[in-house]
Every structure is written in C-alpha cells, then in structure tokens.
Motif scaffolding. Structure first.
Motif, PDB file in Angstrom:
ATOM      1  N   GLU A   1      -4.669 -73.265 -47.091  1.00 49.70           N
ATOM      2  CA  GLU A   1      -4.232 -73.746 -48.400  1.00 49.70           C
ATOM      3  C   GLU A   1      -4.025 -72.581 -49.353  1.00 49.70           C
ATOM      4  O   GLU A   1      -3.071 -72.568 -50.152  1.00 49.70           O
ATOM      5  N   LEU A   2      -4.920 -71.583 -49.272  1.00 52.42           N
ATOM      6  CA  LEU A   2      -4.756 -70.402 -50.117  1.00 52.42           C
ATOM      7  C   LEU A   2      -3.462 -69.664 -49.776  1.00 52.42           C
ATOM      8  O   LEU A   2      -2.750 -69.193 -50.683  1.00 52.42           O
ATOM      9  N   ALA A   3      -3.164 -69.575 -48.490  1.00 55.65           N
ATOM     10  CA  ALA A   3      -1.921 -68.923 -48.092  1.00 55.65           C
ATOM     11  C   ALA A   3      -0.710 -69.674 -48.638  1.00 55.65           C
ATOM     12  O   ALA A   3       0.307 -69.064 -49.010  1.00 55.65           O
ATOM     13  N   ASP A   4      -0.804 -71.009 -48.710  1.00 57.19           N
ATOM     14  CA  ASP A   4       0.306 -71.815 -49.215  1.00 57.19           C
ATOM     15  C   ASP A   4       0.394 -71.785 -50.737  1.00 57.19           C
ATOM     16  O   ASP A   4       1.489 -71.755 -51.305  1.00 57.19           O
ATOM     17  N   ARG A   5      -0.763 -71.798 -51.415  1.00 56.96           N
ATOM     18  CA  ARG A   5      -0.792 -71.932 -52.881  1.00 56.96           C
ATOM     19  C   ARG A   5      -0.747 -70.594 -53.605  1.00 56.96           C
ATOM     20  O   ARG A   5      -0.316 -70.524 -54.747  1.00 56.96           O
ATOM     21  N   GLY A   6      -1.279 -69.558 -52.973  1.00 52.69           N
ATOM     22  CA  GLY A   6      -1.200 -68.233 -53.568  1.00 52.69           C
ATOM     23  C   GLY A   6      -2.391 -67.817 -54.392  1.00 52.69           C
ATOM     24  O   GLY A   6      -2.680 -66.626 -54.504  1.00 52.69           O
TER      25      GLY A   6
END
Length: 312
Positions: A11-16
């Motif tokens: 999710e962090l990779a997707d959200r930034g």
C-alpha cells in the motif's frame, strides 16, 4: 513474514506516503510506521530510507514489494477458492458403504454428482452398526444398515439420516413345498435348515427378532456374509434364508414374503455433527436421498431393478 505487513508495504508503494497509507488502511501513521519497522526486522534488511521529508524504498524494499504482490495475489486467489468451497459443492468426499447397499445406490449417486465438482472416494466397509462411529475418523459419510426394530445409531459426535427401508423376504429353493405361496409364516419352516449372515448384521438381527415374535428357533447351519453364496446354497437345496429384497438375484431361487411379521433393514447415512455444512457433503447426502427415493418408488410400483449384490 506477516501477510498483513506485506499488504501495508504494498500500500505504501502504491500511495507514496505513510499518511496516505494510513488513511487507506484506516490506521494511524504511527501504527503504519511501527508495522513497517517490524517487517524490516523480519526481512533482516532495511526496506526504507529517508529521502528529505519522505521515505523511499531501498533495493531490498523494492524487491520485497514485488514479492508482496505475488504473495497477496496468491492469498486473494486462495480466499476466492475457499469461498467457492464454502458456497458450492466442490471437493473430495470419502464414503464408506456396506457392499449390497453400494451395489444398490452407489451407481446412481455417482451419476447424480457427475460434473458437480464433487469427487467421491468410495470404499466398502462391512461392519455392524455399532462399529460405524470409529469409521468417521477416515470417512466423511458412512452408509450403514440395521434391523428396523433396533434403535438408530446415536451419540454426541454422530449425526444419522434415515434413508431407505428395505423389506426382508424369505428365499426358498426351487421346488420347495412352500415355493408356490405368496406368503409364508415362519412357523411353517420350523424344521428347515437356515443359512444366515454373521451375528450382529441386520439380516441375522431380523432372524432373531422373528424368533422372538414367533417362538420358532431357527436351525442355522451356515453363516456367510456373501449374499451370492447364500443364494447359491439355497438354489442347491442346502437350506432357506432371509435376504434383503433388492439383493435377491439368483434366477432359480424363489422369493416369498414373510406373513405376520414386519421384517426389514433400514439404510442410514452417518456423519459427524456439522459435516453437512460442507456443500460437497450436503450434495452427496442429497444424491443418496434421491437414489433411495427412486428405489422406493420403483419397489412400490413393483418394478424395482434388482442388482447383484455380492456381499452383505
């Protein structure tokens, strides 16, 4: 590594950002950061590093995101498959059947579940009803039989479903003095030699019940659990026998109804409590009920198709 933490990493990779990840997952930013630190300890390498006021992925972190995609995709696929097992009749169902019951019902049951997603693993187990509960350690469903005067199998760990009542008839040699009758009272057979199955099985239980009801003590000269052998002996004039109606096959024996006594064996399906919550097991039980109802209707109409049943 924990799958939930892998989801946070992806999710962090997707959200930034940690903040955006926290919002998407309904978590606090500190909770997200804490889970990411634990994941890094599980991985044994740094996954993130500071980049100004933000975090960026290390090479190891980027590699793990790719693997996280694989893991989460596999888990999601597993969830879908498990949901299918919960809602549709799929999977392998292990069944134990006494042989003559298998000969009568199993072909129709297999036909009824064809293309349903249910695979049946059937094996014969010829044991008295009292020995059925231990079989549930190896089978999902057990088809058993009992004298209709005996109580249904019960217990805190078993569930029993009644299936079929099969009349027990008298089988006589060709040319027997009583072979021309429609019905025979067992008192008329007081001096006959009897061929029966081993003690504890329904046909012998019926013979004992008839003894108690009529006062006629049968002279049993052979005990054999193979109905085909019993028929051959009766046809050869070696005695008379009681046999389940749908198992009588020999072209030379004479089947006669027993007068004055209700004699039958009851077919029952035995499972663990809660087994029917599995759609595959429920589908198999329904197939047995359908097959049994067909046999019953055919018998009532006088056109039941009798199958050769080599064992009791």
């Amino acid at each position: 590594m924990d799958a939930t933490r892998l989801r946070i990493l992806r999710e962090l990779a997707d959200r930034g950002t940690v903040a955006a990840t926290a919002v998407a997952l309904s978590m606090t930013p500190s909770a997200v950061s804490q889970q990411l630190k634990i994941l890094a300890r599980e991985a044994g390498v740094p996954l993130l590093e500071p980049s100004g006021r933000r975090l960026r992925f290390t090479d190891a972190g980027q590699a793990l995101v790719v693997r996280a995609d694989d893991v989460i995709t596999a888990l999601d696929r597993a969830d879908v498959e498990m949901a299918a097992f919960r809602t549709t009749p799929r999977g392998r169902v292990r069944i134990a059947l006494f042989p003559s019951g298998a000969a009568l019902l199993l072909p129709a049951v297999l036909d009824l579940v064809t293309d349903s997603g249910v695979d049946i693993d059937a094996q014969d187990e010829d044991v008295p009803a009292s020995a059925v509960p231990p079989l549930l350690a190896d089978y999902d469903v057990v088809l058993t039989h009992r004298d209709e005067r005996a109580p249904a199998l019960s217990g805190p760990r078993v569930a029993t479903t009644g299936l079929l009542r099969e009349p027990i008839d008298l089988v006589l040699p060709p040319g027997h003095r009583l072979a021309g009758r429609d019905e025979v009272r067992l008192g008329d057979l007081a001096d006959e030699n009897w061929i029966s199955v081993r003690g504890g099985f329904p046909v012998d239980d019926v013979l004992l019940s008839v003894t108690a009801a009529t006062g006629v003590e049968p002279r049993v000269v052979h005990r054999i659990n193979d109905f085909h052998v019993i028929e051959e002996l009766v046809a050869a004039g070696r005695g008379v026998a009681l046999m389940p109606r749908y198992s009588v096959q020999h072209p030379r024996v004479v089947r006669v109804r027993i007068a004055g006594v209700r004699a039958a064996r009851i077919y029952e399906l035995v499972t663990r409590h809660g087994a029917m919550e599995r759609p595959a097991v429920a589908a198999v039980l329904e197939a047995f009920r359908t097959a049994a109802s067909r046999v019953d209707r055919a018998d009532q109409a006088g056109v039941v198709q009798i199958r050769r049943a080599p064992l009791s």
